[in-house]
Design a protein around this motif. Sequence first.
Motif, PDB file in Angstrom:
ATOM      1  N   HIS A   1      23.098 -11.513  37.590  1.00  0.00           N
ATOM      2  CA  HIS A   1      21.793 -11.573  36.726  1.00  0.00           C
ATOM      3  C   HIS A   1      22.290 -10.978  35.251  1.00  0.00           C
ATOM      4  O   HIS A   1      21.276 -10.806  34.404  1.00  0.00           O
ATOM      5  CB  HIS A   1      20.589 -10.552  37.551  1.00  0.00           C
ATOM      6  N   GLN A   2      23.647 -10.966  35.172  1.00  0.00           N
ATOM      7  CA  GLN A   2      23.961 -10.621  33.823  1.00  0.00           C
ATOM      8  C   GLN A   2      23.689 -11.859  32.629  1.00  0.00           C
ATOM      9  O   GLN A   2      23.863 -13.008  33.024  1.00  0.00           O
ATOM     10  CB  GLN A   2      25.601 -10.298  33.810  1.00  0.00           C
ATOM     11  N   LEU A   3      23.231 -11.563  31.736  1.00  0.00           N
ATOM     12  CA  LEU A   3      23.070 -12.338  30.735  1.00  0.00           C
ATOM     13  C   LEU A   3      24.377 -12.885  29.762  1.00  0.00           C
ATOM     14  O   LEU A   3      25.453 -12.362  29.885  1.00  0.00           O
ATOM     15  CB  LEU A   3      22.004 -11.981  29.492  1.00  0.00           C
ATOM     16  N   ALA A   4      24.340 -14.055  29.187  1.00  0.00           N
ATOM     17  CA  ALA A   4      25.613 -14.541  28.604  1.00  0.00           C
ATOM     18  C   ALA A   4      26.094 -13.468  27.589  1.00  0.00           C
ATOM     19  O   ALA A   4      27.156 -13.321  27.122  1.00  0.00           O
ATOM     20  CB  ALA A   4      25.371 -15.881  27.858  1.00  0.00           C
ATOM     21  N   ASP A   5      25.428 -12.914  26.846  1.00  0.00           N
ATOM     22  CA  ASP A   5      25.764 -11.636  25.994  1.00  0.00           C
ATOM     23  C   ASP A   5      26.289 -10.518  26.585  1.00  0.00           C
ATOM     24  O   ASP A   5      26.428  -9.671  25.446  1.00  0.00           O
ATOM     25  CB  ASP A   5      24.536 -11.302  24.849  1.00  0.00           C
TER      26      ASP A   5
END
Length: 648
Positions: free
Chosen positions: A603-607
């Motif tokens: 669930h980690q975002l690209a940033d």
Amino acid sequence: MTMQADRDTTAGPSGRSADRAALERAVGRLRALQHPDGWWKGELETNVTMEAEDLLMREFLGIRGARETEWTARWIRGRQRPDGSWATFHGGPADLSTTVEAYLALRLAGDAPEAPHLVRAREVVHSLGGVERSRVFTRIWLALVGLWPWDRLPAVPVEQILLPDRFPLSVYDFACWARQTIVPIAVLFALRPAVPLGLTIDELYAAHPGTSGTSAPDGAGSAASEPAPRRPARTLFERGLGGALRAFDTHHPGRLRRLALRRAETWIVERQEADGSWGGIQPPWVYSLMALHALGRPVDDPVMRLGLEGWERFTVEEPGPDGPVRRLEACQSPVWDTALALVALGDAGLAKDDPMVARAVDWLAGEEIAVRGDWAVRRPDLAPGGWAFEFDNDLYPDVDDTAEVVLGLHRVGAADRPGVGRGIDWVLGMQCRDGGWAAFDAENTSTLPAALPFCDFGAVTDPPSADVTAHVVEMLALTGRGHTAAACAGRDWLLRAQEPDGSWFGRWGANHVYGTGAALPALIAVGVRRYEQPIRRGVAWLEEAQNADGGWGEDLRSYRDESQRGRGASTASQTAWALLGLLAAGDSGSSAVRRGIRWLVEHQLADGGWDEPQYTGTGFPGDFYINYHLYRLVFPVSALARYLRSGS
């Protein structure tokens, strides 16, 4: 159940590589968010009563302008839900008082009562019992603008300020946030100012559910009958206390009231912080400004001017889908956020020689509190020390922030700073007789304040809590004080506070996931064995609360409904809290831990961060909630780093 039996055999080298990459991205995100001066500060998001009350305060002070009104109204409209209501947290139930205040603010901004969005809001208000059922604090705002009679509010005698510090029901019987709010409110009750808005909200009253909003029977709303209180007096004592306060307020000696008003004004002014705030939080800030104005201070008075200038620094302006919007932070959390960031970075292996860490260490060292505040009433011989929550609320350092700052400095190898010892000494001096620690005061546990009729919103005292006590116990253990009498008393307090289901209550975070995720590492750090029953019961509760997707979440309804404990959509911060508890308990190889880590990675975002619209911070259990925008980053960093360090 053994760790080997629960080991997740699906995690291989590729999984650990992904875990490490996720940690590196998250640390990179933290690095990008640091202010050049060394601190971190995530936005602190609450609900639209902040913006509604800002417009009403500006109207009361005569400084409301078209620009802030338009931008603020646009923000309030944008937060309305499809059913017409406003809530106190993301996904929460319709809240009557929040909806009433939002509605009034939009009427003040020029929205017509026949507008579809206000029609929907009005239907919600009626379905919840009408404005008559709103909380006392909402009706105080209505009284300030001439829409509710002052004499139909519970009495708050300003003479309370004259009671000796240790006398029952003195202002020091209240928690710091409550006393700073009640004193200016008592001034307003005594003076009973009202600034007419040129409109009414007759249409919100259940007794007169009209839609024109053009007339107000009796000149003060259309409440022709006494409203049912939001929290009716539960006992004969409470009813008698309310009646006694009403009688005193009606027949007070004039000379005594004049003395009390002078004393209250001095008390308020003495507690203004360097940034112009009161306690760095919205309620005492806005009420203090209005009380001082009602006492005759113009808006260009130095105290007033400093307060209004500081208030602007809590304002967030940004583009919105329908035009620019303006919103307010109820408070700001730079010391807290920076301490948590240091803990996380220390977990990730960074130390004080890293330039990012060095800047944060230097900044925190400069934020040490060196002055005495209200805490000294109960601890008159204790030397000042510790840290506060915000940039400038020096009069109100708190135990939780101090413990986390010391933990953060310890994690990055900077525990040799002189302020660390003073902070630990101050925390030790703030321990309560029962062995626990509260946030701001010691022995702030009187039951009398909650019996007062006007105390129908938010916690009004500051008793010890599991989360704060856990942070202190962990701090004492990691700084070599785990076998001291204070640490042992704190350990025993935590063991007594464990709930029958194995969890711990979270006073300042949502909720049992937060409390349990804090208590387990603390107990392990102070010497409780991983195989002992309290630890295994806490682990079992966390494992049972894990969602099918591998994460953890707990909806804020759990503060009022025990059946909601540990239940809710998975969030990054709550998943991390659960993982920190399980990892401390030695369950790093379990299926529950690996599934939780996988949830974070996936669930980690690209940033490098995580998305988290849910509110996982708590201001007042059951009443006021917070979305700390940095929680979704700092806690996952700690969880990922500790997992990788475990070698599982």
